[in-house]
Design a protein around this motif. Structure first.
Motif, PDB file in Angstrom:
ATOM      1  N   HIS A  31       1.112  -1.379  -0.224  1.00  0.00           N
ATOM      2  CA  HIS A  31      -0.217   0.031   0.157  1.00  0.00           C
ATOM      3  C   HIS A  31       0.663   1.207   0.034  1.00  0.00           C
ATOM      4  O   HIS A  31       1.536   1.393   1.023  1.00  0.00           O
ATOM      5  CB  HIS A  31      -0.605   0.173   1.059  1.00  0.00           C
ATOM      6  N   PRO A  32       0.039   1.928  -1.147  1.00  0.00           N
ATOM      7  CA  PRO A  32      -0.473   2.364  -1.498  1.00  0.00           C
ATOM      8  C   PRO A  32       0.389   1.575  -3.095  1.00  0.00           C
ATOM      9  O   PRO A  32       0.978   1.167  -3.440  1.00  0.00           O
ATOM     10  CB  PRO A  32      -0.532   3.488  -2.015  1.00  0.00           C
ATOM     11  N   LYS A  36      -1.861   4.723  -7.602  1.00  0.00           N
ATOM     12  CA  LYS A  36      -3.058   5.560  -7.145  1.00  0.00           C
ATOM     13  C   LYS A  36      -3.412   6.802  -6.951  1.00  0.00           C
ATOM     14  O   LYS A  36      -2.325   7.611  -6.790  1.00  0.00           O
ATOM     15  CB  LYS A  36      -2.981   4.609  -6.123  1.00  0.00           C
ATOM     16  N   ARG A  37      -4.150   7.119  -6.877  1.00  0.00           N
ATOM     17  CA  ARG A  37      -4.422   8.761  -6.963  1.00  0.00           C
ATOM     18  C   ARG A  37      -4.597   9.220  -5.834  1.00  0.00           C
ATOM     19  O   ARG A  37      -6.066   8.539  -5.419  1.00  0.00           O
ATOM     20  CB  ARG A  37      -6.244   9.452  -8.179  1.00  0.00           C
ATOM     21  N   ILE A  38      -3.923  10.357  -5.224  1.00  0.00           N
ATOM     22  CA  ILE A  38      -4.758  10.284  -3.650  1.00  0.00           C
ATOM     23  C   ILE A  38      -5.191  12.066  -3.765  1.00  0.00           C
ATOM     24  O   ILE A  38      -4.160  12.827  -4.144  1.00  0.00           O
ATOM     25  CB  ILE A  38      -3.490  10.138  -3.026  1.00  0.00           C
ATOM     26  N   GLU A  42      -4.207  14.508   2.135  1.00  0.00           N
ATOM     27  CA  GLU A  42      -4.108  13.333   3.002  1.00  0.00           C
ATOM     28  C   GLU A  42      -2.753  12.673   3.734  1.00  0.00           C
ATOM     29  O   GLU A  42      -1.614  12.807   2.674  1.00  0.00           O
ATOM     30  CB  GLU A  42      -4.327  11.777   1.991  1.00  0.00           C
ATOM     31  N   VAL A  44      -1.252   8.637   3.723  1.00  0.00           N
ATOM     32  CA  VAL A  44      -1.054   7.489   2.975  1.00  0.00           C
ATOM     33  C   VAL A  44      -0.214   6.948   4.034  1.00  0.00           C
ATOM     34  O   VAL A  44       1.072   6.710   4.226  1.00  0.00           O
ATOM     35  CB  VAL A  44      -0.770   8.092   1.529  1.00  0.00           C
ATOM     36  N   THR A  80       0.655  13.787   2.324  1.00  0.00           N
ATOM     37  CA  THR A  80       1.140  14.733   0.790  1.00  0.00           C
ATOM     38  C   THR A  80       1.435  16.104   0.785  1.00  0.00           C
ATOM     39  O   THR A  80       1.778  16.910  -0.212  1.00  0.00           O
ATOM     40  CB  THR A  80       0.091  14.497   0.182  1.00  0.00           C
ATOM     41  N   VAL A 107       2.120   7.127  -6.873  1.00  0.00           N
ATOM     42  CA  VAL A 107       1.109   7.709  -6.862  1.00  0.00           C
ATOM     43  C   VAL A 107       0.802   9.599  -7.725  1.00  0.00           C
ATOM     44  O   VAL A 107       2.376   9.899  -7.183  1.00  0.00           O
ATOM     45  CB  VAL A 107       0.820   7.886  -5.366  1.00  0.00           C
ATOM     46  N   VAL A 109      -0.964  12.964  -6.560  1.00  0.00           N
ATOM     47  CA  VAL A 109      -1.681  13.638  -5.925  1.00  0.00           C
ATOM     48  C   VAL A 109      -2.303  14.661  -6.048  1.00  0.00           C
ATOM     49  O   VAL A 109      -2.138  15.631  -6.705  1.00  0.00           O
ATOM     50  CB  VAL A 109      -0.617  14.232  -5.075  1.00  0.00           C
TER      51      VAL A 109
END
Length: 345
Positions: A31-32, A36-38, A42, A44, A80, A107, A109
């Protein structure tokens, strides 16, 4: 036959077990998920799948910069807010008995959803339909405009009410005029692919200087925030230039909730935000110049439809009356300039 079947079944089980052990022993990010869109802001949790051995240390990096070192296999938190918008590369270097193994992930952001706006036309003014509008600015009752195209580029001071030029100069035929802005008592004018900007006296439009571009080789839009000039080059980046020398001092990527927003064109600085035309779209985006986040999106579809061509007739030109709080827009070869009011949707 039964014995052969049993042997085959045993082999299959052994292969499955070995495969499972190999997968379990692989160092990777659990993870992540990669890609992945974050949401910006956030926190993470970064979690690794470690080989079944005791580790000496784990060094976590973001975009190649170390941000935490651990002596165990517990998760770490990536905040982030400390790293800005866009693609962030994640890596973890695991050291066991002097040997190194590395896991990678990445990722995207992104900011929250932008506020969408429609528009209401407040006033309509005449605009020179021969003007290939590239830069537009209003100050003290006068509209300043740069018009592009090779062999036709001009810089002009215009009467808002009539659309007539009060004063104009023509650039050399080899230059394609692009965005412009007023910096104190000077006008700074970009050229498209000629890698040079010209500086003029605001009063008489006499050239008083020039400078060459840095990393952003093309000139598209230009505005001024009172401290630095802000330049676009058709990408999703805004460049911050020294107001005196024109040297690039920093830059930032522009993103909305869907990803990078490219084709940024003519710019205007309004109440702490950068308004930008998106080339070949009937859209103006409102950008936070500190984070690069698109905070607003103005849909101007249907505002001007007079004999529109699919190219070279685009929406392009934003000006603002800071005293009376009036927002003006126009486009390339448009016969009208509009004062508009935003309508939240």
């Amino acid at each position: 036959m039964k014995n052969k079947a049993a042997v085959g079944l045993l082999i299959a089980v052994v292969i499955a077990v070995v495969g499972c052990k190999t997968q379990k022993g692989k160092l990777e990010f659990l993870h992540p998920d990669s890609g992945k869109r974050i949401a910006y802001g956030e926190q993470v949790k970064l979690t690794l799948n470690f080989p079944n051995v005791a580790v000496d240390s784990v060094v976590y990096s973001i975009d190649g910069n170390v941000f935490e070192t651990k002596r165990d296999t517990s998760s770490v938190v990536f905040d982030t807010k400390g790293y800005g918008l866009g693609d962030r590369s994640l890596s973890a270097r695991v050291y066991v008995e002097g040997k190194e193994d590395i896991a990678y992930s990445n990722v995207m952001v992104l900011p929250p959803n932008a506020q969408n706006y429609g528009f209401e036309v407040v006033n309509t003014f005449p605009h020179d339909s021969e003007s290939f509008t590239q830069g537009l600015q209003y100050q003290n009752g006068v509209m300043y405009e740069s018009s592009g195209r090779y062999e036709k580029s001009q810089l002009r001071k215009i009467d808002l009410q009539t659309g007539k030029a009060l004063k104009s100069i023509k650039l050399d035929d080899k230059y394609f005029a692009e965005g412009m802005t007023i910096v104190d008592d000077k006008i700074v004018l970009l050229t498209w692919m000629e890698n040079v900007a010209f500086i003029y006296s605001k009063d008489n439009l006499q050239q008083v200087g020039s400078f060459s571009y840095g990393a952003s080789k093309e000139g598209w839009g230009l505005t001024y925030d009172g401290k630095q000039m802000i330049k676009s080059d058709g990408s999703n980046r805004l460049y911050f230039l020294n107001k005196t020398t024109g040297a690039e001092e920093s830059s930032i990527g522009v993103y909305d909730e869907n990803g990078a927003v490219g084709q940024l064109n003519e710019l205007e600085y309004i109440d702490g935000k950068v308004y930008a035309n998106v080339y070949q779209q009937e859209v103006i985006v409102i950008i936070n110049p500190e984070s690069g986040a698109v905070e607003g999106r103005i849909n101007l579809v249907g505002m001007y439809n007079e004999n529109r061509k699919p190219v070279d007739n685009e929406l392009n030109g934003i000006a603002y009356d800071h005293q009376a709080k009036r927002l003006f827009v126009t486009g390339k070869l448009w016969s009208k300039l509009f004062e508009i009011k935003l309508v939240a949707r």
